[in-house]
Design a protein around this motif. Structure first.
Motif, mmCIF file in Angstrom:
data_model
loop_
_atom_site.group_PDB
_atom_site.id
_atom_site.type_symbol
_atom_site.label_atom_id
_atom_site.label_comp_id
_atom_site.label_asym_id
_atom_site.label_seq_id
_atom_site.Cartn_x
_atom_site.Cartn_y
_atom_site.Cartn_z
ATOM 1 N N LEU B 26 1.024 -0.340 -0.657
ATOM 2 C CA LEU B 26 -0.277 0.090 -0.474
ATOM 3 C C LEU B 26 0.938 1.241 0.025
ATOM 4 O O LEU B 26 0.128 2.159 -0.504
ATOM 5 C CB LEU B 26 -1.129 -0.266 1.104
ATOM 6 C CG LEU B 26 -2.236 -0.990 0.701
ATOM 7 C CD1 LEU B 26 -3.329 -1.103 2.383
ATOM 8 C CD2 LEU B 26 -2.569 -0.785 0.272
ATOM 9 N N ARG B 30 0.744 4.581 -2.648
ATOM 10 C CA ARG B 30 0.599 5.506 -2.951
ATOM 11 C C ARG B 30 1.613 6.308 -3.406
ATOM 12 O O ARG B 30 1.734 7.871 -3.470
ATOM 13 C CB ARG B 30 0.218 5.923 -1.578
ATOM 14 C CG ARG B 30 1.235 5.907 -0.351
ATOM 15 C CD ARG B 30 0.926 6.433 1.178
ATOM 16 N NE ARG B 30 2.564 5.834 1.930
ATOM 17 C CZ ARG B 30 2.056 6.553 3.496
ATOM 18 N NH1 ARG B 30 0.865 7.063 3.650
ATOM 19 N NH2 ARG B 30 3.263 6.288 3.803
ATOM 20 N N VAL B 37 -3.398 7.113 1.907
ATOM 21 C CA VAL B 37 -4.289 5.584 1.452
ATOM 22 C C VAL B 37 -4.581 5.417 3.818
ATOM 23 O O VAL B 37 -3.443 6.091 4.159
ATOM 24 C CB VAL B 37 -2.733 4.083 1.257
ATOM 25 C CG1 VAL B 37 -3.378 3.259 2.285
ATOM 26 C CG2 VAL B 37 -3.203 4.355 0.041
#
Lengths: 273, 273, 273, 273
Positions: B26, B30, B37
């Motif tokens: 993640l 981002r 996020v």
């Protein structure tokens, strides 16, 4: 004995005088009619539509009124719990702990309530299929508690409306636990008028008779001396002075259903055979 | 900045290694895409269909993993709370407290969570009309907290099924709070297969694109390195290695929506005028 | 070419002047935007909520107006048929025969319409699951007709309300036939106000954009020079002078969706892989 | 006289021998029990899920069998019509014309059927609110016909499922027309198994008893000598040899309901007062 019991009382323990008035009338009804009654009263409303809704007079004050009713009238009392931390306090005052419908999937709450050894009434979530209530009951039974009841109170049907699926009564009965039909909340219209739940009292009796005829062990009604002044559920509580006639009507129907069962359904036969 | 943020992470913090693997991916997404996020992970599953379902590795262990992710990746983390007594502990580890959909009517829980001053994400109950979420947000706002988000995750539609009503997105946006679309739970089929919730991953992207096009502030996805081995929601979590492509697709669509809004909707104009 | 076509026109052919005004504007839009348009108009309303509702100016009169629009504007025209006995007459005037949603299970009507060899648009019944539309299409295809379209227009959701399940768009597309999203009837509230169907025009664009983003071949809108004076569906028809801007917005979104499909979905790949 | 009448017979007139066998048994039941019976049989199935489903033995052949039953048994017969062009032929053979639920909004069909002067039974559409049936009845009554009956057969509840809302029985009764409960189709699961409608016979009696207890004028059952070999609705037709016991059970319940009404509801009093 008609094989039918009642769960009845005000939505909320608003004050001692009102609660005692309701209990006095319920006591009179059960003696005249020979029906078991569990006195129902919430000590706090934790799930109102709006934050500004009234929630109660104080937990201990309300629970002590329930306890007094139990002792004075020798009548079992029921209240609902919303968090595991409510369980210990409530359990010390009442005979039956009820799991609200919105909370019927909260495993920890069910287990905490069942672990008290008190009887447990689990309301079916508005979002649940009836067959899934067997799983909710299993959570309670996993504690060794065998005093479990399941209550139908309507299923989400579009917005601001509920429908009772009467197929759900025999489906829940298949679980082996007693099944209660909650007429009051089944005719509710959730949050129908700007944050306040409404409903139509007119359908209480047709739906309650339908439940007795479909087959049910208990009936649940909220009753109030003056529903129009009630602090909650004003649209659907039964006026106290009308409740006796309703009970007699439903007991007469239940008597008929017992004759029918004896005549048409042998005890070891399931309905479909 | 696309004006879209993500809430993403595993359904449950199953172990440190898995959580860090998800956070690493993640973080990469981002940075490459320039999207905010919020890392999502439940530290305990309190509302499983069945009592025998797995509920977690331990509260503090899981919360410490969330906290580590926050610190190491400088990424806000979100978890859900189920009772007021959970709030204090959870609040000391995370940035956002989430109210589960089944609990969206529990006033005390919402107030307790909002009183921490942390951001609050309230999921819309499967039994609620979208306009009623304004009342849920008011409960949180009554504490003075102004960091409130509302999340759509599907509405009860018959048994064992949910439907997303996209009219609900602009209705919830009318409340003034940011609206998130939870793709993962919107494609869930509750308790569809003998006590285990199923779902169909195939509809994740069509429904997520539809939400971006209808208009939404955030998107919520559960992602897992190996969904088929997940301890929960195996049917609907996104495989971690597919998530980047999904995010890029949805950001491209969001970019298009921003051009459309600039061209067709003046800032002080409501959609209908 | 955007890969999107329009079905648009007034709910009912109320008179020649109005129909020509609508067709003139639709013709201008398709030329300026390069989009295919099928002109839609009912020649008679056979399924009004109430017997006293207006049903039309006369079948032949209305059909001749449709035929004139086809000839003058070189634009295909569509109308709906309600009984097999309507088919022959209607088929001699139009290019596309539409099966109304309430009639989507009437095998004989579908077969009669399909047997004309004209293109057929079958609306999904408010009571039907999307996967069942493949069976309705098969009834039409059994005549050898391969010009079949399927239209989503909302599913029964409680009383007096419809919901669009966007999972239904890819499900219907799996049948291989083009799928149309009918925005006008999807925002309808059936018989909501004392026998007259209402609706909320405000949701037309969010739902239409969601359909384009989820993936759809065509869009269906009812348009009217003065919806407030329309003989039917006053609440949901689009004002004629606003339609061009709506079409441009949706075409811009469709252009974006085509870029996304090229970038993220190879032609021989299904969405889930 | 119990104040309850039956509409009963096979789903479809499959052949003369079967229809006569059913009529013979129904004739025996009405004589032994003293209940009115309307013999029900479709002469053609026009709205099957799939085009390949069986639709009948021929219109005139089937109608002549119905007519023979009427004459031989002196029993009124009912069949359903699907288009206005069916009305004249069917009306010359039967006593009651039935409007199928899918067609309950087709004004012209209702008016054509009612104009024959025969009794009319309008089934409530799966997509209709009960209060809207008053409008359907008005369409029939606008022809001067006063022999109108309204039938509940379940409402769309998610996909492939129906639910009976028992509030609808008193709501429809408010229209002043007799209300029938169709047990057979209320337990149907539409198109549940790959294009064939299923259902669960087990719920027939609980739902029928509930209807009698809620209050209803007639009951509708499909019966068949061998349901498992029926050409349609195999899952929900009642085995002919079990029907007599079911009727006796429901008549006993109706007798009880009459006593209850006499005891608790004065004739000029509505339920709620």
């Amino acid at each position: 004995p008609t094989g039918l019991f009642l769960v009845a009382g005000p939505c909320l323990i608003e004050n001692r005088q009102m609660a005692v008035a309701v209990a006095t009338e319920l006591d009179r009804i059960r003696q005249e009619e020979g029906i078991s009654v569990i006195f129902k009263g919430s000590y706090r409303k934790a799930n109102r539509s709006s934050a500004s809704s009234y929630t109660g007079i104080g937990d201990r004050e309300a629970l002590e009124i329930l306890c007094e009713i139990r002792d004075v009238f020798d009548m079992p009392v029921l209240t609902d719990v919303h968090e595991t931390s409510d369980v210990e306090l409530a359990a010390s005052y009442v005979d039956v702990l009820q799991i609200p419908a919105f909370l019927s999937r909260q495993t920890e709450l069910i287990v905490a309530a069942a672990s008290t050894g008190l009887a447990i009434n689990i309301k079916k979530g508005q979002f649940m299929a009836p067959e899934d209530m067997a799983l909710a009951a299993e959570k309670a039974a996993s504690t060794g508690n065998r005093k479990i009841m399941l209550t139908e109170r309507g299923t989400t049907f579009g917005y601001h409306n509920l429908v009772v699926d009467y197929r759900g009564l025999p489906i829940m009965a298949d679980s082996g636990w007693p099944v209660i039909f909650d007429a009051t909340h089944s005719v509710q219209l959730p949050s129908a008028s700007s944050g306040v739940s409404g409903g139509d009292r007119r359908f209480l009796m047709p739906l309650a008779r339908a439940a007795v005829a479909a087959g049910v062990d208990g009936l649940f009604f909220e009753v109030h001396p003056e529903p129009s002044n009630a602090m909650s559920d004003a649209a659907t509580q039964v006026p106290l002075d009308q409740f006796h006639a309703m009970v007699r009507e439903l007991m007469q129907l239940q008597g008929c259903m017992q004759s029918i069962r004896e005549a048409f359904h042998s005890p070891n036969q399931s309905e479909e055979s």
